[in-house]
Design a protein around this motif. Sequence first.
Motif, PDB file in Angstrom:
ATOM      1  N   ALA A 150      57.667  54.093  76.261  1.00 40.48           N
ATOM      2  CA  ALA A 150      57.257  53.963  74.864  1.00 40.48           C
ATOM      3  C   ALA A 150      55.883  54.572  74.587  1.00 40.48           C
ATOM      4  O   ALA A 150      55.404  54.516  73.453  1.00 40.48           O
ATOM      5  N   TYR A 151      55.272  55.162  75.602  1.00 38.27           N
ATOM      6  CA  TYR A 151      53.926  55.705  75.405  1.00 38.27           C
ATOM      7  C   TYR A 151      53.948  56.887  74.443  1.00 38.27           C
ATOM      8  O   TYR A 151      54.781  57.805  74.541  1.00 38.27           O
ATOM      9  N   ASN A 152      53.011  56.872  73.500  1.00 34.02           N
ATOM     10  CA  ASN A 152      52.859  57.951  72.531  1.00 34.02           C
ATOM     11  C   ASN A 152      51.372  58.204  72.358  1.00 34.02           C
ATOM     12  O   ASN A 152      50.654  57.357  71.820  1.00 34.02           O
ATOM     13  N   PRO A 153      50.872  59.339  72.804  1.00 32.46           N
ATOM     14  CA  PRO A 153      49.428  59.608  72.741  1.00 32.46           C
ATOM     15  C   PRO A 153      48.881  59.686  71.318  1.00 32.46           C
ATOM     16  O   PRO A 153      47.666  59.729  71.125  1.00 32.46           O
ATOM     17  N   ASN A 154      49.779  59.689  70.333  1.00 33.27           N
ATOM     18  CA  ASN A 154      49.335  59.721  68.940  1.00 33.27           C
ATOM     19  C   ASN A 154      49.303  58.329  68.305  1.00 33.27           C
ATOM     20  O   ASN A 154      48.995  58.210  67.117  1.00 33.27           O
ATOM     21  N   THR A 155      49.612  57.312  69.089  1.00 33.55           N
ATOM     22  CA  THR A 155      49.596  55.942  68.582  1.00 33.55           C
ATOM     23  C   THR A 155      48.211  55.346  68.820  1.00 33.55           C
ATOM     24  O   THR A 155      47.774  55.199  69.962  1.00 33.55           O
ATOM     25  N   ALA A 156      47.534  54.998  67.737  1.00 33.29           N
ATOM     26  CA  ALA A 156      46.123  54.601  67.829  1.00 33.29           C
ATOM     27  C   ALA A 156      45.917  53.409  68.753  1.00 33.29           C
ATOM     28  O   ALA A 156      44.983  53.399  69.571  1.00 33.29           O
ATOM     29  N   VAL A 157      46.755  52.375  68.663  1.00 34.71           N
ATOM     30  CA  VAL A 157      46.526  51.180  69.452  1.00 34.71           C
ATOM     31  C   VAL A 157      46.711  51.452  70.944  1.00 34.71           C
ATOM     32  O   VAL A 157      46.037  50.842  71.789  1.00 34.71           O
ATOM     33  N   GLN A 158      47.580  52.385  71.290  1.00 33.59           N
ATOM     34  CA  GLN A 158      47.761  52.727  72.702  1.00 33.59           C
ATOM     35  C   GLN A 158      46.537  53.447  73.249  1.00 33.59           C
ATOM     36  O   GLN A 158      46.197  53.307  74.438  1.00 33.59           O
TER      37      GLN A 158
END
Length: 572
Positions: free
Chosen positions: A527-535
Motif C-alpha cells: 500500500a506504500y505510495n510516495p505521494n501520500t503525505a501521511v506515509q
Amino acid sequence: MKIKIIAFALLLTTFFGCTDILNISPSSDWKLEEYYTNKAEVEMALAGIYSKLANNNLYGQTLNVLMEAGTDESYSNDGAFSWNDSRYEISPSDDGIRNSWAQFYSCIQLVNLLEKNMKPEMFTAQEYNEYLAKARFYRAFCYFNLANWWGPVPLRLTPSTQQTDNNLAATPVLDVYKQAEKDFLFASQYLKHAKDPDYRPGEPNKMAAHGLLARLYLRMGGYQPYLSANEAECFFPDNAQYFTKAMEHCDTIIYQDAWHGIVPFSQDSLSYRTHFINYLQDKYDTKESLFEISFGYLSNLGIFVSSSLGNINGIEFVGTTNIPRGFCKINASVALYNLYMQNPADKRMNWNIAGYKNNFVNSLNEFQMSYIFDKPLDAEYGPGKYRRWEPKDINTLKNAPSGKLVKGEYTILNNTGSATDPNYTSINFPILRYSDVLLMYAEAAIGGRYGTAEPSQKAMDCMNAVRQRAGLADFTTTSHDAFFNELVDERLRELCFEGLRKQDLIRWNLLENKLVHLANSIKFNAAYNPNTAVQLVFLEATTNFDKVRNLSLPYPQQEVEINAGLEQKANW
C-alpha cells in the motif's frame, strides 16, 4: 530562619481541596525543621513526589509516548510541530525536552527536601527507613531516566534553596548510575514486599527495586553513546560485571523470592489481555505488575494527575464528550505488524495492534467503524494496548461490506479519568512487569549483544515462559547470536508501547539499524505510495535521524541559560 517552601505550597494545593487549605497555617509560618514530623505529613509528601511522575510531561504522554516514538515499534502520524520530538526534529527549546527535564528534577528536589528534613527520632527505625526507601526509589528512578535520555546530567543530592544552587555541571553518567544503584539498593532492603498485608498497591516495593536494579545494570553493561566518537570505546570499564549483577537481581525475583509470576496460557489463554484490562480499570495484578505509574491511586488520594494514555496513543474515536475519546497520534508500526504476522497465533498481536477505528463521517452524519488490521499504512493504525473501547463483535465488523459499519456497536473498556475533560484518563502505566524480569534474566545470562555466552537452560526457560503465555512454541538454540536476535524480537512483541523500546535499542546500539529496517518495511508494503503525505510523515523518523545527535537529548535551552555550570552538548 523562616522559609517559604514553595514546592510544598504547590504540593498542598494539589493534595487538598480549597476548604482544607484554608485550615493550614500560612506558608510563611512553615519551617523546614518543623515539617515531616508525623506519618500524615510524610505520606502526603511521598504522594506529592510520586505525583510528579504521574503527569503529562512524563508518564502521561511526553516521555513514554512522544519521545518514545520513532523506532520499529511506533511513529507519529502527525506532522505538526508539537510532535517534532517523535520524528527527531529536535531542538533544545522544545517543550517536551524542557518539561520532562523539569518534572524529573522537581521530583528529585522534593525527595532531597524529605531526606534532609525528616527526623529519625520522630519515627520507629522501621518507619523511618521505609519512608526513606520510598523517596530514594523515586530519586533513583528519576536519575536513571535522566541519564538514559540525556547522558551526563547535574547530580543534585541536597535541596536547592537559592538560584546559585542551580549552578552545577553535568556529572559523568557512570556516577549518576552509581547513585541510582545506591538508592535502589537501599530501597530493596527497606521497602515492603507486594505480598505484605499492609502493602498499598501502586507504591514502590521490594521486588520492584530489584527489578529496576536489573534494568539499570543491563544499561550499564550496554552501549554508552556519549562516551566517545569511537564506538569501540562506548562501554564502561569491565562492563561484563553488570550483566552478572543484573542476572543476580532477576534471580532474586524469579528463583529466590518466587512470589511474582504470570498467568500461564493453560490457565487463561487470554491472560495477556486480562492483565492489561487491569491497567485500564485501575485494578492491581501485583503478581505480574511489579511497579506501575498509578494515576488511579493518586486520583483516589485527591491529587490532581494528568494523563492522555489511551487517548493520544489510543484508537481513533473523536466527537462528542460522551464517547471513549481517542486521537491516535501514534501508530503501531508496519515493522511490528510484520513481526507479529510471522506467527499470527501470537495472542499478543490482536491486543497490541487494535486493527479498527471509528471516524465521524460528515456525509453520513454518523460514526463509521472500520476494520483496518491488514492495512498497517492506514493513517490511524492505532496501538491497542491502552484501548478505551472495542467493537462488540470484531467478526461482524471484519465481515461487513468493505469492513465498515455505520453506528457500529462498541464496548467501553475504560471509563475512568476526568469528569470534566474527556481527553484525560486514569489508565495506569506499567513500568516493570514480571515478563520483563524473565527477559532481562535471559539477556543477562548471555552477556547482552556483545557477550559470548551460549544461552543456559534457565535463560531459555525464562524466555519461553513469556512465549508460552502468548501461545507460542518454545524457542531453542545453542547460539548466542540467534538467541539474542530472538530476544530483541521477543521484547518488542511482549513489551511494545511500554516506554522501553528506544532505550533498549540504544543500549544494544541497534536504533539506527532498526530505523533502516522500518523504512524498508514501509516502502515494501503493497500500500506504500510516495505521494501520500501521511506515509512520508511515517518515514521522517528515519530520514531525520542523526546517530551523532539523536542517541541522547540536548539539554533544555532554559536550563543552560539559568545554570552557569552546564554547557550545551556539542552539535546543539
